[in-house]
Design an enzyme around this catalytic site. Sequence first.
Site, PDB file in Angstrom:
ATOM      1  N   CYS A 190       0.937  -1.361   0.189  1.00 18.15           N
ATOM      2  CA  CYS A 190      -0.081   0.139  -0.100  1.00 18.15           C
ATOM      3  C   CYS A 190       0.923   1.051   0.016  1.00 18.15           C
ATOM      4  O   CYS A 190       0.243   2.342  -0.263  1.00 18.15           O
ATOM      5  CB  CYS A 190      -0.806   0.171   1.419  1.00 18.15           C
ATOM      6  SG  CYS A 190      -2.024  -1.241   1.318  1.00 18.15           S
ATOM      7  N   CYS A 204      -4.551   7.485   5.815  1.00 24.78           N
ATOM      8  CA  CYS A 204      -3.312   7.418   6.429  1.00 24.78           C
ATOM      9  C   CYS A 204      -3.423   7.795   8.057  1.00 24.78           C
ATOM     10  O   CYS A 204      -2.713   7.112   8.848  1.00 24.78           O
ATOM     11  CB  CYS A 204      -2.328   8.536   5.815  1.00 24.78           C
ATOM     12  SG  CYS A 204      -2.293   8.476   4.236  1.00 24.78           S
TER      13      CYS A 204
END
Lengths: 133, 385
Positions: free
Chosen positions: A34, A103
Amino acid sequence: MDYSDKVMDHFYNPRNIGEIENPDGVGEVGNAKCGDIMKMMIKVENGVISDVKFKTFGCGAAIATSSMGTELIKGKTLKEAWKLSNQAVVEALGGLPSVKVHCSVLAEQAIKAAITDYCQKNGLDCQALTADI
Amino acid sequence: MIYLDNAATTRILPQVLEAMMPYLNEEYGNPSSFYGLGQRSKKAIELARESVADVICAKKNEIYFTSGGSEADNWAIRGAAYLGGQSGKKHIISSQFEHHAVLHALDFLEKEGYEITLLPITSDGFVDLDQLKDAIREDTCLVTIMYANNEIGTIQPISEIGRICREKNILFHTDAVQAVGSEHIDVNDLKVDMLSISGHKVHAPKGVGALYIRSGVALPNLIFGGAQESKRRAGTENVASIVGFGKAMEILKQNMDKNNEYVLGLRENLIDHILKEIPRTRLNGDRKKRLPGNINISFEGIEGESILLMLGQHDISASTGSACTSGSLDPSHVLLALGLSHETSHGSLRISISELNTLEEIDKVKEVLPGIIKKLRDMSPIWKG
């Protein structure tokens, strides 16, 4: 990328960057696939996070959310730190572009992973420690 | 500002802007109009057409102006697919590292019942000719392979592909958007049937490009309407931008060799420095058969957007193959097609130099980049110094 001034500040001047020698708890989350990996290390004294350090492989938002995350949990009890949500991190940073909100989820997970690790290392019941009475 | 993202777009040259100005001001005529004002615009775009044709050794009536490279790609691919479909041929061959304008047009055709073969890329960034030959079938109606890749700059064996396709009587299109600015192109030698060009990659404005269609290729229209572009591409012409495009191509023809030598010098200087001063880096794509201005390097242990943000502190603009800047979760399909891991793809930096860059600018990058990489590596949990 439309990052707030606070995000840029935490990116260029990350707080609590580094490692702890003999950490009490370590949480590493995310994966290279990712493009985001966060590692948080905590020192716990009397149920309070006395020190925290982080290292992050990731973009501006990943580094900024890690940095803010460590600031928000330093000096807090394990229970308070456990309660830290990704929204709180985003708000503290003055917002994130919507494509970057994920995030902040990683930051929340890294903190929880570090606390879980601490509990496991010390034979403590994480559920009991961090649940609301 | 140090601008090192010329593969993304380029600055309009002063002479190009100057050539355009009258057509944004007093020369506002519609080229299809009967009177002088219109005819002057018409004449201007015909001169531009010649300039564009000249650069790729085409006949001027083989050049059709479009709104850019994406439209040219879509027109060529959808048009060729239509022709194929008319004769029961619904197989198309392309490659895994094409621009999205090609790949997504092919995705659409796949939904319409076409079979698409995407050739893999070698680890140094090339289409394999043997694999192409093996992929060709009785019902292949189109081969579309880019001339040079926009991310890693590697230059494909276009004349060999052209020869193979001509032998088999299969239409061959190439997206030459990145290559026109530095490669000597002769569409006849190359045996291409269609070729896409984009203005804003060669110091012309955005919103203009061209499709070369070889005489005799009966490509149907993508855009129907008025009689513009010999009835093949309707729409009142973007006169100013076309004039600018023509001027830019005229300047390109004069300066290409000189520019290439200069840009290559800067590129080699920078690549040498990076590979020497910064450990555990890799150049993505072959070093030699590569666009003169293209650098694409992966830095182990760190992520690309972070590198861009750090470069931004020094007002340096570049780009990355990292997912983080693309809005998707996958990093660059080009780097993945090269066989790089996700991690290595995320840690990539693309610098693309043009003749407008200076040695001082390159020296600045050489000065700051090692420190940036070190700082990010010190912050990374996966970098074991």
